[in-house]
Write a protein that holds these residues in place. Structure first.
Motif: not given
Length: 378
Positions: A303-317, A367-371
């Motif tokens: 979950l920590e790794e997923t959270a880090a990926s999500t943060e990177q994705l948020g920055a991209t968004v 859409g990818v981010i929402d998924g």
């Protein structure tokens, strides 16, 4: 009777002994009452009337003596003494008459009337004899005293009266002897009943006591002290104590203690087995909890790794959103340019197509981010 409660066995035993004792007391009371009645009869009736008969015989003897003295001395005062004696005799006769009437003794009244008639004949003949001696002399007096074959004299009348007095006295003495014998018999019966009742009561008490003790021992299955000691040891947890029971005994206290001991031993064994099972299950649960903890730690790391990926994705968004705003500003400028000149329309259209493609890409990214957000519950 053997299945009765101990209190009922004791109650019945004591009741039987007490009932026998009371029956003995009642019978002794009846015999004592009879004995007392006999003694009272002797004291109040028989003995006094025996003495009364003796007084009557004394009165008869005094009458004979006083009339004889008159015959010999010609002293008329002897008549007075003889009359006084005759009145005493008559008074004693009335005592007997009153008693016989009260008792309804017709035979006694008949004998008394006959005795009274003989006394009056004796007294009248004695007075006639004394008068003959005084008035007519020795020969006339002797004739009345001795009498003849046809006419008995004073002496014969005196002997006849004396004989009848003896018979009358014998009747009183026999009655006294009979009452005394009855009183003696009552006394003997009283003694026998007291001794017999006491012996029977003691024997019955011993028999009932032995029977009750035997039943109590049978119900206990042994001595009471032993039963109490065994119960104490079982209560303290000594379930291996040996309990001896008589062959075929299944209902006594000792047999029930033995059964309870066996049941408790089985229960303790079952509880021990259950405790061991619970301990084993607890160990398995602890091991499972350890595995679950390890897996939970791994999942937390993921979950920590997923959270880090999500943060990177948020920055991209966010960067894409900034690009979109810049594109919007460019579109606004293009619109102004379009308004200012139609010549630049073609160029604007091309620019708009590029912007439209970039917007489509942005929409795909969103859409990818929402998924990804939906799958990771972010």
């Amino acid at each position: 009777m053997q299945n009765l409660r101990i209190k009922w066995q004791l109650g019945i035993g004591f009741a039987v002994v007490i009932a026998l004792f009371l029956a003995t007391l009642v019978m002794v009371g009846v015999l004592l009452s009879r004995l007392t009645g006999g003694v009272e009869t002797i004291d109040d009736k028989t003995l006094p009337f025996v003495l009364t008969v003796d007084e009557m015989d004394l009165s008869r003897s005094d009458v004979q003596q006083f009339l004889t003295d008159v015959s010999a001395t010609h002293d008329p005062d002897g008549y007075k003494d003889a009359e006084a004696s005759a009145q005493r005799f008559q008074a004693d006769v009335e005592k007997f008459r009153t008693r016989y009437k009260a008792d309804g003794d017709s035979e006694g009244l008949r004998q008394l009337d006959s005795l009274e008639a003989d006394f009056h004949h004796f007294y009248d003949l004695g007075k006639a004899m004394a008068a003959a001696y005084v008035a007519q002399g020795m020969e006339a007096g002797n004739q009345l005293m001795k009498g003849s074959d046809k006419q008995p004299g004073f002496d014969a009348a005196s002997e006849a009266l004396l004989e009848k007095m003896r018979g009358f006295r014998k009747r009183q003495v026999d009655e006294a002897h009979q009452i005394t014998a009855e009183a003696r018999h009552s006394a003997v019966l009283t003694r026998d009943w007291m001794l017999g009742g006491s012996l029977v009561s003691m024997l019955l008490a011993a028999i009932l006591g032995g029977w009750i003790v035997r039943n109590i021992i049978r119900q206990l299955g042994g001595e009471l002290h032993d039963a109490v000691e065994l119960a104490r040891r079982v209560a303290q947890g000594h379930l291996q104590t040996s309990i001896e029971v008589q062959p075929g005994d299944s209902e006594s206290l000792m047999a029930q203690l033995q059964s309870m001991q066996e049941s408790l031993s089985q229960i303790v064994g079952q509880v021990r087995e259950g405790a061991e099972s619970v301990a084993s299950a607890s160990a398995q649960i602890a091991h499972g909890n350890h595995d679950l903890s390890t897996r939970t730690a791994h999942q937390a790391s993921g979950l920590e790794e997923t959270a880090a990926s999500t943060e990177q994705l948020g920055a991209t968004v966010k960067q894409n959103a900034d690009n979109a705003r810049e594109a919007n500003q460019v579109a606004l400028q293009a619109a102004e340019v379009a308004e200012n000149g139609g010549a630049l329309v073609g160029q604007v259209v091309d620019t708009m197509k590029g912007i439209n493609d970039s917007s489509r890409k942005i929409a795909d990214i969103i859409g990818v981010i929402d998924g990804i957000a939906f799958q990771t519950n972010i």
